[in-house]
Design a protein around this motif. Structure first.
Motif, PDB file in Angstrom:
ATOM      1  N   SER A   1       0.824  -1.205   0.000  1.00 25.20           N
ATOM      2  CA  SER A   1       0.000   0.000   0.000  1.00 25.20           C
ATOM      3  C   SER A   1       0.858   1.254   0.000  1.00 25.20           C
ATOM      4  O   SER A   1       0.518   2.255  -0.613  1.00 25.20           O
ATOM      5  CB  SER A   1      -0.949  -0.001   1.207  1.00 25.20           C
ATOM      6  OG  SER A   1      -0.239   0.138   2.415  1.00 25.20           O
TER       7      SER A   1
ATOM      8  N   LEU B   1     -15.266  -1.568  -3.756  1.00 26.42           N
ATOM      9  CA  LEU B   1     -13.983  -1.483  -3.055  1.00 26.42           C
ATOM     10  C   LEU B   1     -13.895  -2.495  -1.924  1.00 26.42           C
ATOM     11  O   LEU B   1     -12.830  -3.039  -1.661  1.00 26.42           O
ATOM     12  CB  LEU B   1     -13.789  -0.064  -2.497  1.00 26.42           C
ATOM     13  CG  LEU B   1     -13.782   1.081  -3.517  1.00 26.42           C
ATOM     14  CD1 LEU B   1     -13.610   2.420  -2.817  1.00 26.42           C
ATOM     15  CD2 LEU B   1     -12.686   0.878  -4.559  1.00 26.42           C
ATOM     16  N   SER B   2     -15.006  -2.733  -1.244  1.00 25.60           N
ATOM     17  CA  SER B   2     -15.018  -3.625  -0.068  1.00 25.60           C
ATOM     18  C   SER B   2     -15.389  -5.039  -0.508  1.00 25.60           C
ATOM     19  O   SER B   2     -16.560  -5.413  -0.506  1.00 25.60           O
ATOM     20  CB  SER B   2     -16.011  -3.111   0.969  1.00 25.60           C
ATOM     21  OG  SER B   2     -17.279  -2.860   0.377  1.00 25.60           O
TER      22      SER B   2
ATOM     23  N   LYS C   1      -8.312   2.281  -1.165  1.00 27.62           N
ATOM     24  CA  LYS C   1      -8.111   0.855  -1.380  1.00 27.62           C
ATOM     25  C   LYS C   1      -7.143   0.268  -0.355  1.00 27.62           C
ATOM     26  O   LYS C   1      -7.336  -0.865   0.120  1.00 27.62           O
ATOM     27  CB  LYS C   1      -7.613   0.607  -2.808  1.00 27.62           C
ATOM     28  CG  LYS C   1      -8.687   0.841  -3.869  1.00 27.62           C
ATOM     29  CD  LYS C   1      -8.170   0.579  -5.273  1.00 27.62           C
ATOM     30  CE  LYS C   1      -9.285   0.729  -6.307  1.00 27.62           C
ATOM     31  NZ  LYS C   1      -8.806   0.494  -7.689  1.00 27.62           N
TER      32      LYS C   1
END
Length: 408
Positions: free
Chosen positions: A11, A394-395, A181
């Motif tokens: 990330s 997204l989830s 994200k």
């Protein structure tokens, strides 16, 4: 439970902080120009984060007015930070100057509040005069009466800074999407750890603590609420977690409200079943209704749809669930829950407002299914990004197959 350090490493590589900061500052200044403001003065730590990406004791500063930032529509950004904290902004090229803040709330100033507020106002008015080009219209997000009076006395015309910030924040750039994200990925890891640890006999607090631990270990920041409830405490909604013991066969509903990496929110809700037994027909029915509501309303979302149109077309709650309905059908999400908030149609006259969905908005689609007088309730929520053609989920943390009625 072992946090996935590789997740955080991935990330971190995915976000260009310089591009993130430039996008957000440009969005903010565009809103200031639209309203012909000389600039904005920000106290809310979330607004400060958006404007200049300067983080410092975020939760403490939510209730102690010890730092603020002046963002001129044209000119250098000046951060006023807490005592001896100038070093925290080293290397942040958005911030041109760091000065010591003047705290004039009672804890900081005692019976000298008025004196300190006048000193504070003089410094702000000087910046407005220096960079405003004669424009003395200043937006501000939070200010107590002493400060308003002190700025007004110096000829500063105050306007609503929260409107400026919410509208600037409504559209997400590429780096913000990467931040969202990253936060949702950490949230998924935390929910998986919660589900793996869930056993009858543990308390709600013990289960909830896992979300906090994983979030902190992966660079996240805080959790905004404590919304987790088991069994009969899950209906009606909004019981916060406590020391109640989770029993076999209980539904456990929770809402993450997690401020994760980079300060971005992962607002996802799920419902688990405690123990190895099979869910009841009633539990499956409630769960399937919640997933149906989420999917139906997700399918409606598209650019150009008005907020009122969504309320009018949204999935209809069964009559026995109406009294316990959630506060909104859909709401925006970014650094926290954000504009817009779309209420149920029956609440629209009293509490609703109109607007239009746009590509680039990140929103959460909500469902709470709990019958009036029923024993349990199911809370589900999906986080999505509006695109030119619809939504991107997204989830992606999975629903519970057993609660859907599909054996695995």
């Amino acid at each position: 439970m072992a946090p996935d350090s590789a997740l955080r490493a991935r990330s971190e590589k995915s976000v260009d902080l310089e591009a993130l900061r430039a996008w957000r500052l440009r969005r903010l200044r565009d809103e200031l120009k639209t309203r012909d403001y000389a600039g904005v003065l920000l106290y809310d730590p979330i607004n400060i984060r958006y404007a200049c990406d300067a983080r410092n004791m975020q939760v403490w500063c939510l209730h102690n007015a010890v730092r603020y930032v002046f963002v001129p529509t044209d000119g250098p950004v000046v951060l006023f930070d807490f005592h001896n904290c100038a070093h925290l902004s080293a290397g942040n090229r958005v911030i041109a100057e760091v000065r010591p803040a003047t705290g004039w709330f009672y804890f900081a100033a005692g019976d000298r509040c008025a004196e300190f507020a006048q000193r504070w106002a003089a410094e702000i008015a000087e910046l407005v005069a220096l960079h405003g080009g004669g424009n003395r219209r200043l937006a501000i997000d939070k200010c107590e009466p002493l400060g308003v009076a002190a700025l007004n006395a110096l000829g500063i015309e105050l306007h609503d800074g929260q409107e400026v910030m919410e509208l600037a924040r409504r559209l997400k750039g590429p780096e913000e999407i990467a931040c969202l994200k990253a936060s949702v990925a950490v949230c998924g890891e935390a929910m998986a750890a919660m589900r793996a640890a869930l056993v009858p006999g543990m308390t709600e607090n013990q289960l909830w603590s896992i979300l906090n631990q994983v979030n902190a270990a992966e660079g996240g920041e805080w959790i905004e609420t404590r919304l987790l409830a088991a069994g009969a405490r899950s209906n009606p909604w909004f019981h916060e977690c406590g020391d109640g013991v989770i029993e076999a066969g209980d539904l456990i509903s929770f809402d993450t409200d997690m401020i994760g990496p980079y300060g971005y929110c992962a607002d996802v809700s799920r419902c688990f079943l405690a123990g190895d037994g099979k869910p009841s027909d009633e539990q499956r029915r409630l769960y399937r209704l919640a997933t149906e509501q989420i999917q139906y309303n997700m399918d409606l979302l598209k650019p150009g749809l008005s907020f009122r149109e969504l309320a009018e077309r949204a999935w209809q709650l069964p009559p026995r669930c109406a009294a316990n309905r959630y506060s909104v059908v859909v709401h925006g999400v970014g650094l926290c829950d954000e504009y817009p908030g779309i209420v149920y149609l029956q609440d629209f006259q009293a509490a609703g407002y109109d607007g239009v969905f746009e590509a680039g908005m990140a929103v959460c689609v909500e469902s709470y299914i709990g019958e009036e007088g029923g024993r349990e309730g199911v809370k589900l929520e999906q986080q999505v990004l509006l695109t030119e053609t619809g939504v991107e989920l997204l989830s992606d943390f999975p629903y519970e197959e057993a609660l859907l009625g599909r054996e695995v």
